[in-house]
Design an enzyme around this catalytic site. Structure first.
Site, mmCIF file in Angstrom:
data_model
loop_
_atom_site.group_PDB
_atom_site.id
_atom_site.type_symbol
_atom_site.label_atom_id
_atom_site.label_comp_id
_atom_site.label_asym_id
_atom_site.label_seq_id
_atom_site.Cartn_x
_atom_site.Cartn_y
_atom_site.Cartn_z
ATOM 1 N N SER A 290 0.818 -1.203 0.000
ATOM 2 C CA SER A 290 0.000 0.000 0.000
ATOM 3 C C SER A 290 0.856 1.260 0.000
ATOM 4 O O SER A 290 1.965 1.284 0.536
ATOM 5 C CB SER A 290 -0.898 0.009 1.249
ATOM 6 O OG SER A 290 -1.529 1.261 1.423
ATOM 7 N N GLN B 29 -0.018 -0.506 -4.718
ATOM 8 C CA GLN B 29 -1.313 0.170 -4.659
ATOM 9 C C GLN B 29 -1.097 1.667 -4.499
ATOM 10 O O GLN B 29 -0.362 2.111 -3.612
ATOM 11 C CB GLN B 29 -2.134 -0.377 -3.490
ATOM 12 C CG GLN B 29 -3.470 0.314 -3.267
ATOM 13 C CD GLN B 29 -3.366 1.433 -2.250
ATOM 14 O OE1 GLN B 29 -2.495 1.415 -1.391
ATOM 15 N NE2 GLN B 29 -4.231 2.408 -2.360
ATOM 16 N N TYR C 65 -2.583 5.541 -4.004
ATOM 17 C CA TYR C 65 -3.538 6.604 -3.764
ATOM 18 C C TYR C 65 -3.004 7.842 -4.480
ATOM 19 O O TYR C 65 -1.842 8.218 -4.267
ATOM 20 C CB TYR C 65 -3.663 6.940 -2.275
ATOM 21 C CG TYR C 65 -4.310 5.879 -1.426
ATOM 22 C CD1 TYR C 65 -5.580 5.398 -1.723
ATOM 23 C CD2 TYR C 65 -3.672 5.382 -0.301
ATOM 24 C CE1 TYR C 65 -6.179 4.435 -0.927
ATOM 25 C CE2 TYR C 65 -4.266 4.423 0.507
ATOM 26 C CZ TYR C 65 -5.514 3.955 0.192
ATOM 27 O OH TYR C 65 -6.111 3.013 0.979
ATOM 28 N N THR D 270 -6.305 2.948 -6.591
ATOM 29 C CA THR D 270 -7.489 2.919 -5.729
ATOM 30 C C THR D 270 -8.282 4.203 -5.900
ATOM 31 O O THR D 270 -7.743 5.303 -5.749
ATOM 32 C CB THR D 270 -7.072 2.719 -4.266
ATOM 33 O OG1 THR D 270 -6.390 1.466 -4.156
ATOM 34 C CG2 THR D 270 -8.283 2.704 -3.352
ATOM 35 N N LYS E 186 -8.984 -0.271 -8.534
ATOM 36 C CA LYS E 186 -9.537 -0.878 -7.325
ATOM 37 C C LYS E 186 -10.559 0.065 -6.690
ATOM 38 O O LYS E 186 -10.263 1.234 -6.457
ATOM 39 C CB LYS E 186 -8.415 -1.177 -6.329
ATOM 40 C CG LYS E 186 -8.844 -1.893 -5.056
ATOM 41 C CD LYS E 186 -7.623 -2.208 -4.201
ATOM 42 C CE LYS E 186 -7.982 -2.991 -2.954
ATOM 43 N NZ LYS E 186 -8.818 -2.204 -2.015
ATOM 44 N N HIS F 281 -13.747 -1.204 -0.278
ATOM 45 C CA HIS F 281 -12.647 -0.862 0.637
ATOM 46 C C HIS F 281 -12.827 -1.574 1.976
ATOM 47 O O HIS F 281 -12.527 -1.022 3.034
ATOM 48 C CB HIS F 281 -12.576 0.658 0.842
ATOM 49 C CG HIS F 281 -11.172 1.172 1.009
ATOM 50 N ND1 HIS F 281 -10.435 1.675 -0.031
ATOM 51 C CD2 HIS F 281 -10.365 1.247 2.098
ATOM 52 C CE1 HIS F 281 -9.253 2.053 0.407
ATOM 53 N NE2 HIS F 281 -9.176 1.799 1.700
ATOM 54 N N ASP G 90 -12.582 -8.168 -3.707
ATOM 55 C CA ASP G 90 -12.216 -8.279 -2.302
ATOM 56 C C ASP G 90 -13.416 -7.874 -1.446
ATOM 57 O O ASP G 90 -14.503 -7.649 -1.959
ATOM 58 C CB ASP G 90 -10.956 -7.451 -1.972
ATOM 59 C CG ASP G 90 -11.172 -5.941 -1.989
ATOM 60 O OD1 ASP G 90 -12.328 -5.463 -1.914
ATOM 61 O OD2 ASP G 90 -10.164 -5.211 -2.067
ATOM 62 N N THR G 91 -13.196 -7.824 -0.144
ATOM 63 C CA THR G 91 -14.167 -7.412 0.885
ATOM 64 C C THR G 91 -14.973 -8.609 1.396
ATOM 65 O O THR G 91 -15.760 -9.214 0.665
ATOM 66 C CB THR G 91 -15.135 -6.311 0.403
ATOM 67 O OG1 THR G 91 -14.397 -5.170 -0.032
ATOM 68 C CG2 THR G 91 -16.070 -5.896 1.546
ATOM 69 N N GLY G 92 -14.742 -8.938 2.663
ATOM 70 C CA GLY G 92 -15.548 -9.931 3.352
ATOM 71 C C GLY G 92 -15.078 -11.359 3.245
ATOM 72 O O GLY G 92 -15.706 -12.256 3.803
ATOM 73 N N ILE G 93 -13.963 -11.607 2.548
ATOM 74 C CA ILE G 93 -13.507 -12.982 2.339
ATOM 75 C C ILE G 93 -12.873 -13.520 3.618
ATOM 76 O O ILE G 93 -11.909 -12.957 4.139
ATOM 77 C CB ILE G 93 -12.506 -13.046 1.178
ATOM 78 C CG1 ILE G 93 -13.207 -12.705 -0.136
ATOM 79 C CG2 ILE G 93 -11.848 -14.424 1.094
ATOM 80 C CD1 ILE G 93 -12.275 -12.547 -1.314
ATOM 81 N N MET G 94 -13.422 -14.622 4.116
ATOM 82 C CA MET G 94 -12.937 -15.224 5.360
ATOM 83 C C MET G 94 -12.702 -16.727 5.236
ATOM 84 O O MET G 94 -12.385 -17.380 6.225
ATOM 85 C CB MET G 94 -13.927 -14.946 6.493
ATOM 86 C CG MET G 94 -13.960 -13.502 6.964
ATOM 87 S SD MET G 94 -12.520 -13.044 7.958
ATOM 88 C CE MET G 94 -12.957 -13.808 9.537
ATOM 89 N N GLY H 217 -7.368 -9.086 2.811
ATOM 90 C CA GLY H 217 -6.757 -8.051 3.621
ATOM 91 C C GLY H 217 -6.803 -8.397 5.093
ATOM 92 O O GLY H 217 -5.794 -8.723 5.714
ATOM 93 N N ARG H 218 -8.000 -8.360 5.681
ATOM 94 C CA ARG H 218 -8.121 -8.667 7.104
ATOM 95 C C ARG H 218 -7.639 -10.077 7.426
ATOM 96 O O ARG H 218 -6.980 -10.307 8.442
ATOM 97 C CB ARG H 218 -9.575 -8.498 7.547
ATOM 98 C CG ARG H 218 -10.036 -7.048 7.677
ATOM 99 C CD ARG H 218 -11.456 -6.998 8.211
ATOM 100 N NE ARG H 218 -11.949 -5.655 8.401
ATOM 101 C CZ ARG H 218 -12.586 -4.936 7.468
ATOM 102 N NH1 ARG H 218 -12.782 -5.465 6.262
ATOM 103 N NH2 ARG H 218 -13.013 -3.718 7.731
#
Length: 417
Positions: free
Chosen positions: A135, A157, A159, A185, A275, A299, A330-334, A353-354
């Site tokens: 990032s 990535q 900004y 992004t 992104k 995000h 992406d987002t929410g993948i566990m 990410g998380r």
């Protein structure tokens, strides 16, 4: 029922004692069987402000909750009596090979979560044969990440800052260091309202207040590591003294337009991926500009709360632009099942990410290895249970998205304004 005393010969096969694992880190990571297990370990070992920065999202945190719910609300349609003795979990993404259908997403302030930071992620990604994304707000330099993962795929990535020359200087450094893909992004004209961070007084570097000291008492290892290693530095700037929100607001540029995106694309020699796409119309518009890929992303729920759920958006975007570009998500993948469902509905690749940060906080580089191992095992097992042997065999027929949040019909407003 007739009973008898057991004989020693009967008991011997049952008495198989596992050799004790003396390394505490290895022991706790071996017990983690899911990403949620790693999250629980990370929460115990990380001060509240740093953990909440990773775990939290914007405002009421509805976007991330809905994104995770969307993955829960799927039904798989397996095929039976297929030879799945071997499965292939890799293919080509953005002009290069990947061993798994997921890579490490760009994350900011990573060394604040755990001092090994991006270098641990880059090492782990290189071993696993998956891309690592650095990032703009990362806490290791572009050159250090390239050195940590010299044979692997590194993505940068970006900004776009108000200071355009400074932004493009980073782009030039990433190109010179051999990064093959630029993730531009576009969903950050301003920082989202991350209320956990505000309530925690999240600052860079972390402030030693009475609250943080009390919270640190049961987590001495984090503070020992933080205070005895190099001070936080960033991929994009040397130092910052202030809150996270203040830093982001000085950097993000609310004037960036599609024309700026075209200009950035012309400066980069490798693949360009946009992104933060959240509508079909914007997907079509950026693809028409000639980018190599898009990431459906809100995000991680950290910008606009109640934003569209990327996984819900995926089939419509793939139908619109899937023949013209590569669609990432992406987002929410566990879990690996989340990843397989995304590929089945048309995504070429996913970013975590998380999940990566939970592993990092749980056990440093070994924890990132554990994250990748858990997801890889789940991907392969899900594919086998679906009756497929390679990613190419996954189709929308393997996944049904169950309806929980369905939009109400829109009323046409005939009023003249």
């Amino acid at each position: 029922m007739k009973r008898r005393m057991p004989k020693a010969a009967d008991l011997a096969p049952l008495m198989q004692f596992k050799k004790p694992q003396l390394n505490a880190k290895t022991r706790r990571l071996e017990k983690a069987l899911t990403i949620e297990d790693l999250r629980r370990i990370a929460r115990r070992r990380t001060p509240k402000a740093a953990f909440d920065y990773t775990d939290g999202s914007a405002e009421a945190e509805l976007s991330i909750a809905r994104a995770r719910q969307a993955f829960s609300d799927i039904e798989f349609q397996p095929a039976i009596l297929r030879d799945v003795s071997t499965v292939r979990t890799g293919w080509e993404v953005l002009g290069g090979p990947v061993a798994q259908p997921f890579g490490i997403a760009p994350t900011g302030f990573t060394r604040m979560m755990q001092t090994e930071g991006e270098i641990a992620g880059a090492h782990a990604a290189g071993r696993a044969g998956i891309p690592f994304s650095l990032s703009t707000m990362g806490t290791s330099s572009i050159e250090d990440v390239a050195e940590a993962n010299p044979q692997g795929r590194n993505w940068f990535q970006l900004y776009m800052w108000k200071d355009r020359d400074r932004s493009m200087a980073l782009v030039e450094r990433a190109a010179a260091a051999g990064f093959d893909t630029l993730l531009v992004t576009v969903d950050v004209p301003v920082a989202g309202a991350r209320l956990r961070d505000k309530r925690n007084g999240m600052s860079i570097p972390p402030a030693l207040t009475l609250g943080t000291v009390v919270n640190a008492l049961p987590r001495p290892q984090w503070w020992i590591d933080f205070l005895t290693t190099e001070p936080l530095a960033f991929a994009s700037l040397d130092r910052w003294s202030g809150t996270v929100a203040e830093l982001l607001d000085t950097m993000f540029d609310p004037t960036v337009t599609f024309e700026d995106l075209s200009w950035i694309t012309a400066q980069w020699p490798g693949k360009v991926v946009v992104k933060g796409i959240q509508t079909v119309a914007d997907a079509r518009r950026v693809v028409d500009l000639g980018v190599d890929g898009i990431v459906l992303s809100n995000h991680g729920g950290r910008q606009l709360d109640r934003a569209p759920v990327p996984f819900h958006l995926l089939p419509d975007v793939v139908a619109e632009v899937g023949n013209d570009t590569e669609v990432l998500l992406d987002t929410g993948i566990m879990s690996g099942a989340d990843i397989v469902a995304s590929i089945a509905l048309g995504a070429r690749f996913t970013l975590i990410g998380r999940a990566y940060l939970y592993g990092l906080m749980a056990g440093g580089e070994a924890g990132v290895d554990r994250t990748i191992a858990i997801l890889s095992e789940q991907v392969a097992r899900t594919m086998r249970l679906l009756g497929v042997t390679c990613l190419e065999e996954l189709t929308p027929q393997h996944v049904t998205q169950l309806i929980r949040l369905a939009p109400r019909p829109r009323l046409v407003n005939h009023l003249v304004r």
